[in-house]
Design a protein around this motif. Structure first.
Motif, PDB file in Angstrom:
ATOM      1  N   LEU A  23       0.821  -1.216   0.000  1.00 36.59           N
ATOM      2  CA  LEU A  23       0.000   0.000   0.000  1.00 36.59           C
ATOM      3  C   LEU A  23       0.851   1.261   0.000  1.00 36.59           C
ATOM      4  N   ASN A  24       2.081   1.154   0.461  1.00 34.73           N
ATOM      5  CA  ASN A  24       2.987   2.295   0.527  1.00 34.73           C
ATOM      6  C   ASN A  24       4.351   1.855   0.006  1.00 34.73           C
ATOM      7  N   GLY A  55     -13.620  -8.503  12.659  1.00 34.83           N
ATOM      8  CA  GLY A  55     -12.887  -8.834  11.436  1.00 34.83           C
ATOM      9  C   GLY A  55     -11.414  -8.451  11.498  1.00 34.83           C
ATOM     10  N   PRO A 109      -1.819   5.739  11.825  1.00 31.88           N
ATOM     11  CA  PRO A 109      -2.734   6.597  11.070  1.00 31.88           C
ATOM     12  C   PRO A 109      -3.828   7.190  11.954  1.00 31.88           C
ATOM     13  N   ARG A 144       1.294  -7.641   5.506  1.00 32.39           N
ATOM     14  CA  ARG A 144       1.949  -6.454   4.961  1.00 32.39           C
ATOM     15  C   ARG A 144       2.730  -5.795   6.084  1.00 32.39           C
TER      16      ARG A 144
ATOM     17  N   GLU B 163       6.239   8.980   3.144  1.00 30.16           N
ATOM     18  CA  GLU B 163       4.947   8.337   2.954  1.00 30.16           C
ATOM     19  C   GLU B 163       4.022   8.657   4.117  1.00 30.16           C
ATOM     20  N   ILE B 164       2.735   8.401   3.874  1.00 30.40           N
ATOM     21  CA  ILE B 164       1.712   8.665   4.897  1.00 30.40           C
ATOM     22  C   ILE B 164       1.183   7.317   5.366  1.00 30.40           C
ATOM     23  N   PRO B 165       1.209   7.054   6.692  1.00 30.86           N
ATOM     24  CA  PRO B 165       0.796   5.717   7.148  1.00 30.86           C
ATOM     25  C   PRO B 165      -0.664   5.463   6.818  1.00 30.86           C
ATOM     26  N   THR B 166      -0.957   4.259   6.387  1.00 30.86           N
ATOM     27  CA  THR B 166      -2.336   3.937   6.029  1.00 30.86           C
ATOM     28  C   THR B 166      -2.599   2.450   6.223  1.00 30.86           C
ATOM     29  N   THR B 167      -3.873   2.134   6.388  1.00 34.11           N
ATOM     30  CA  THR B 167      -4.282   0.734   6.364  1.00 34.11           C
ATOM     31  C   THR B 167      -5.389   0.537   5.330  1.00 34.11           C
ATOM     32  N   GLU B 168      -5.671   1.577   4.564  1.00 34.00           N
ATOM     33  CA  GLU B 168      -6.752   1.472   3.582  1.00 34.00           C
ATOM     34  C   GLU B 168      -6.373   0.486   2.491  1.00 34.00           C
ATOM     35  N   GLY B 169      -7.200  -0.552   2.329  1.00 34.74           N
ATOM     36  CA  GLY B 169      -6.905  -1.569   1.321  1.00 34.74           C
ATOM     37  C   GLY B 169      -6.309  -2.831   1.899  1.00 34.74           C
ATOM     38  N   GLN B 170      -6.141  -2.866   3.228  1.00 37.92           N
ATOM     39  CA  GLN B 170      -5.595  -4.084   3.835  1.00 37.92           C
ATOM     40  C   GLN B 170      -6.713  -5.110   4.051  1.00 37.92           C
ATOM     41  N   PRO B 171      -6.352  -6.403   4.176  1.00 36.05           N
ATOM     42  CA  PRO B 171      -7.389  -7.418   4.379  1.00 36.05           C
ATOM     43  C   PRO B 171      -8.063  -7.287   5.744  1.00 36.05           C
ATOM     44  N   VAL B 172      -9.319  -7.699   5.778  1.00 35.65           N
ATOM     45  CA  VAL B 172     -10.067  -7.709   7.032  1.00 35.65           C
ATOM     46  C   VAL B 172     -11.044  -8.872   6.944  1.00 35.65           C
TER      47      VAL B 172
END
Lengths: 419, 186
Positions: A23-24, A55, A109, A144, B163-172
């Protein structure tokens, strides 16, 4: 992929979820070969850590093989075998530059929300609630890993997964707990909690020169393991205060380690208050340690606390001029030196493992670990091992040691008990 | 330091005493020059601010701002730079003909002992009054201070780490539509 997902109090499920993606630019994807359930995962399992969502993928002790790296990753390469620290650190901010890795400014975040609770936010953590970033954890087939050039340590040939897996958390956590005691020659360290962190704290305290380590717990197999590590063992069911005073020549321990944290047993008062949400944590051990610690001594707290504590005898701490050291472990600081201790044979971290199970059996493993049945002390999950290891207890020397014998080896407490 | 105030409007966008003001500060481990350079190009700001869709520079001093508003609509306004000290201060406000009255400034001061730069952001807007006011309030969310702090955190992360920390798009786990019930966030 398969992953261990949190659904609520005492409800974890192994599910099919999408594979993780980069993602990054600083990310890497790790194929997880070994991952463990941590005592602090039980706080999630018991539902006492806020801001979990259904989840959420659990797990923050994992290692494996690098499958893919982002465009900015320079040190790691596909195929490298690595152990991943549980805290995510950027390597660039003030805190990372000062070796305070778990306090990193740039990896959570949700830092602004965390700061509303704590004043300022620490680093993002794998699989440990949305207040700490909500990062998907490592009890899964793949994960990840952000800032992959900063955290993961490459493992040299010739070391097994189980020898190095615990560099991700519990070994550095036990070690930092002991280091925080600033142990001087002749000093006695008392450690509450003989779970995996307590076990590593016992061995680390001796590595750092402690004269004597006293371990306090009431689970027999854990007390036996503490004894194997050289500790004198005291049952928490006894009058710990009086016994510790006696065992330290009336001085009190020079340093006390609370390796139990927010869900200590022993106080009905705190259980009730926690259940009705008048208190978020149960600080029974902390109170005991604050009272018995010697004057000018140090209280080191690796056990997790998450909120508000009731009836903390700060007066005792003030009266005796105690030093408090605590916090999430700065894992990155300890990776190299502790790997060297393992390589040099100074410690074999595999001693703590009691169960090896397939990832699909994680729900059962959580239950066994939480209830401390089957002599469970530490569970390692094997997401890719074929055939998958069955959920069965490892034959341990421990089993040959009858529980009465262990109890008999608690001389002072036994004596007091008989009076 | 040279100062440019040639575009100062006749009256301030947010009259004193009428605006809601938010001030947030953080310390970033970079030089004032680097931080100023990023911020002075307003077109960069949507990278760090979630509620900005775009900022287009019309001229050196004037820019056009598009921000998210409720129900996936956008609100737009023009802003002019009213004060600028290179590597130290940028201040801007909406033009007199803009319906959205707001103003902002960012200041960069060296932090002590080589800790980088203290960045102080100040935003002012007209609080809810009528439809547009409500839109602006929503723009900054129910907790505008939290949003600005989030934006500053992202600015810091981007500047310090790239970079900007993110979790958008990670599995859940699970089908989120069906499993995220009310008890999801405790």
């Amino acid at each position: 992929m398969r992953a261990v997902c949190w659904y609520g109090t005492k409800d974890v499920r192994v599910e099919n979820v999408p594979d993780p993606k980069i993602l990054n630019p600083g990310d890497a994807i790790i194929k997880i070969t070994s991952t463990a359930i941590c005592g602090s995962d039980l706080h999630l399992y018991d539902g006492v850590i806020p801001s979990m969502k259904e989840g959420d993928i659990l797990g923050h002790e994992f290692m494996g093989e690098v499958m893919e790296v982002g465009s900015a990753v320079k040190k790691l390469q596909v195929g490298d075998r690595v152990v991943v620290p549980f805290c995510i650190s950027c390597g660039q901010c003030y805190y990372c530059n000062h070796q305070l890795w778990s306090l990193c400014d740039n990896t959570n975040p949700n830092a602004a929300i965390n700061a509303k609770l704590n004043g300022f936010s620490g680093a993002g953590l794998f699989g440990y609630s949305h207040l700490y970033g909500g990062y998907a954890g490592g009890q899964a087939e793949y994960a990840r890993v952000p800032f992959a050039d900063v955290g993961p340590i490459k493992i040299p040939e010739g070391l097994t997964d189980e020898q190095v897996l615990f560099l991700s958390d519990i070994f550095p956590t036990g070690y930092m707990a002991a280091e925080n005691c600033n142990i001087q020659p002749g000093q006695i360290v008392a450690i509450w909690g003989c779970g995996p962190v307590g076990q590593f704290a016992i061995r680390s305290a001796y590595l750092l020169g402690a004269e004597k380590v006293i371990a306090i717990d009431n689970v027999l197999e854990r007390m036996a393991m503490a004894q194997q590590g050289g500790a004198a063992v005291v049952s928490s069911d006894e009058d710990v205060h009086e016994i510790l005073k006696e065992m330290t020549g009336g001085r009190g321990p020079d340093a006390c380690i609370d390796a139990v944290g927010m869900e200590a047993h022993g106080s009905t008062y705190d259980v009730v208050k926690q259940v009705v949400k008048l208190e978020t944590d149960r600080p029974y051990v902390l109170r005991q340690a604050m009272r018995i610690c010697r004057k000018g001594g140090t209280l080191s707290i690796p056990g997790v606390y998450a909120g508000f504590l009731d009836k903390i005898p700060l007066g005792a701490a003030f009266a005796k001029g105690l030093t408090f050291k605590m916090g999430q472990t700065h894992v990155h600081r300890y990776l190299e030196p502790l790997l060297r201790l393992v390589q040099d044979g100074k410690i074999d971290p595999t001693f703590v493992i009691t169960h090896r199970v397939a990832l699909d059996e994680a729900a059962d493993a959580y239950e066994i670990f939480a209830k401390k049945t089957e002599n469970c002390i530490k569970v390692v999950l094997k997401p890719h091992e074929q055939p998958p290891p069955a959920l069965e207890r490892r034959a341990r020397e421990l089993e040959s040691l009858p529980s009465e014998e262990i109890a008999m080896e608690l001389p002072r407490s036994k004596r007091l008990h008989e009076k | 330091m040279p100062t440019r105030t040639n575009h100062l409007p006749a009256r301030p966008a947010v009259r004193s005493g009428t605006g809601k003001k938010i001030v947030k500060a953080c310390t970033i481990n970079k030089s004032p020059e680097e931080l100023f350079r990023f911020w002075r190009r307003f077109e960069n700001l949507p990278r760090i601010s979630r509620h900005l869709v775009s900022v287009t520079e019309i001229s050196d001093m004037k820019s056009h701002w598009v921000a998210r508003s409720p129900a996936d609509n956008t609100v737009e306004w023009d802003a002019v730079i009213i004060n600028e000290h290179p590597n130290n201060l940028i201040a801007w406000e909406s033009t007199p003909d803009s319906e959205i009255k707001n103003a902002g400034s960012v200041r960069f001061e060296p932090a002590p002992a080589g800790q980088g730069t203290e960045v102080t952001v100040s935003l002012e807007y007209v609080p809810p009054a009528g439809k547009l006011g409500a839109m602006i309030a929503k723009l900054y969310g129910e907790e505008p201070e939290l949003q600005v702090e989030d934006d500053l955190n992202r600015f810091k992360a981007l500047m310090e780490t790239g970079e900007i920390p993110t979790t958008e798009g990670q599995p859940v786990g699970g089908d989120q539509k069906t499993t995220r019930r009310k008890r999801g966030a405790k």
